[in-house]
Design an enzyme around this catalytic site. Sequence first.
Site, PDB file in Angstrom:
ATOM      1  N   GLY A  22       0.819  -1.207   0.000  1.00 45.59           N
ATOM      2  CA  GLY A  22       0.000   0.000   0.000  1.00 45.59           C
ATOM      3  C   GLY A  22       0.850   1.253   0.000  1.00 45.59           C
ATOM      4  N   ALA A  23       1.842   1.292  -0.884  1.00 49.44           N
ATOM      5  CA  ALA A  23       2.882   2.328  -0.805  1.00 49.44           C
ATOM      6  C   ALA A  23       2.616   3.552  -1.662  1.00 49.44           C
ATOM      7  CB  ALA A  23       4.231   1.717  -1.203  1.00 49.44           C
ATOM      8  N   GLY A  26      -0.845   7.900   1.558  1.00 51.18           N
ATOM      9  CA  GLY A  26      -0.954   7.878   3.011  1.00 51.18           C
ATOM     10  C   GLY A  26       0.294   7.416   3.737  1.00 51.18           C
ATOM     11  N   ILE A  27       0.076   6.584   4.753  1.00 50.56           N
ATOM     12  CA  ILE A  27       1.161   6.107   5.613  1.00 50.56           C
ATOM     13  C   ILE A  27       2.198   5.331   4.797  1.00 50.56           C
ATOM     14  CG2 ILE A  27       1.723   4.653   7.596  1.00 50.56           C
ATOM     15  CD1 ILE A  27       0.131   7.222   8.216  1.00 50.56           C
ATOM     16  N   GLY A  28       1.736   4.488   3.864  1.00 46.63           N
ATOM     17  CA  GLY A  28       2.664   3.703   3.071  1.00 46.63           C
ATOM     18  C   GLY A  28       3.578   4.556   2.222  1.00 46.63           C
ATOM     19  N   SER A 141      -4.565  -0.710  14.142  1.00 46.56           N
ATOM     20  CA  SER A 141      -5.363   0.488  14.404  1.00 46.56           C
ATOM     21  C   SER A 141      -5.851   0.456  15.844  1.00 46.56           C
ATOM     22  CB  SER A 141      -6.562   0.532  13.456  1.00 46.56           C
ATOM     23  OG  SER A 141      -7.513   1.505  13.870  1.00 46.56           O
ATOM     24  N   TYR A 167     -14.300  -4.051  10.041  1.00 47.65           N
ATOM     25  CA  TYR A 167     -12.981  -3.403  10.048  1.00 47.65           C
ATOM     26  C   TYR A 167     -12.287  -3.619  11.386  1.00 47.65           C
ATOM     27  CZ  TYR A 167      -9.437   0.244  10.251  1.00 47.65           C
ATOM     28  OH  TYR A 167      -8.244   0.930  10.419  1.00 47.65           O
TER      29      TYR A 167
END
Length: 298
Positions: A22-23, A26-28, A141, A167
């Site tokens: 997931g790069a 966002g965070i990735g 999370s 989730y």
Amino acid sequence: MVRARPWTAVPDQGGRRVVVTGATSGIGLLTSKVLAHRGAHVVLAVRDPAKGERVARELSSMRGRVEVSRLDVSDLDSVHAFAERTGEVDVLVNNAGVLGLPRSASAQGHELQLATNHLGHFALANLLLPRLRDRVVVVSSASHRHGDLDLEDLDWERRGYRPYAAYAASKLANMLFLAELQRRLGAAGSTLRATGAHPGNTRTAITSSTGNGLTTRVGAVGQGLVAMPAWRGALPVLYAATMDVPGNSYLGPDGPGELWGWPTQVGRSRAASDPDLARRTWTATERLTGVVWPFSRR
């Protein structure tokens, strides 16, 4: 909780190869950017290679090398293909995630939040473990605290489906995977470690995946008002990926409610600390993925 000092001093990463799922946002994306800046060879494991190539071009001026490799972590066939063509890795950052999706299924028929957030990352880590040199980082999370796992119905086939409950359950599964992975590594006498992190309340695009226009808009407004920028949310992940912390460490923001702040060790729910539940969740996940512990069984 002892308040942490501000930390941004990511150590030199020259000579280290890191896979980040997931790069592209966002965070990735921020994690990949900082690691490349500090000299790491970063593999952008992404669902959309064209988007990955755009990110790679953005990062081309960084000190480290950046490459793009296709991975749809929700699709176990894609996970196997990625693992087969990926060589030795120092750090695997299991970051990709989706939030609050309407009821939908993966290529193998699994509930899509479970498939993306937990099943695919479980399979990827186990497939790469024999070629891993340092650690697996599990991005979870604070919502794991609200999670409730029904091991007889992980795919929500018998229960009424609730997007945010699904989730939270997937994030609890992440935490149990973290704990059981570290237990198994220790039992096998491995020097590898598993660490975890969560980004707190961070401005990212994850709320855009809900499929509900109102929820997406409300989430975006809320994030704009109170959330940290993505670079701050990435710091606990970077700490978990690069610093000398014990296996099964869990990093998050040090502020009230772990919503914002600087990286520090944080707590977890009672369910996330249950070793029996962790073992049973591992067994159930092996059954759903067909991927088993790669070392002598423990």
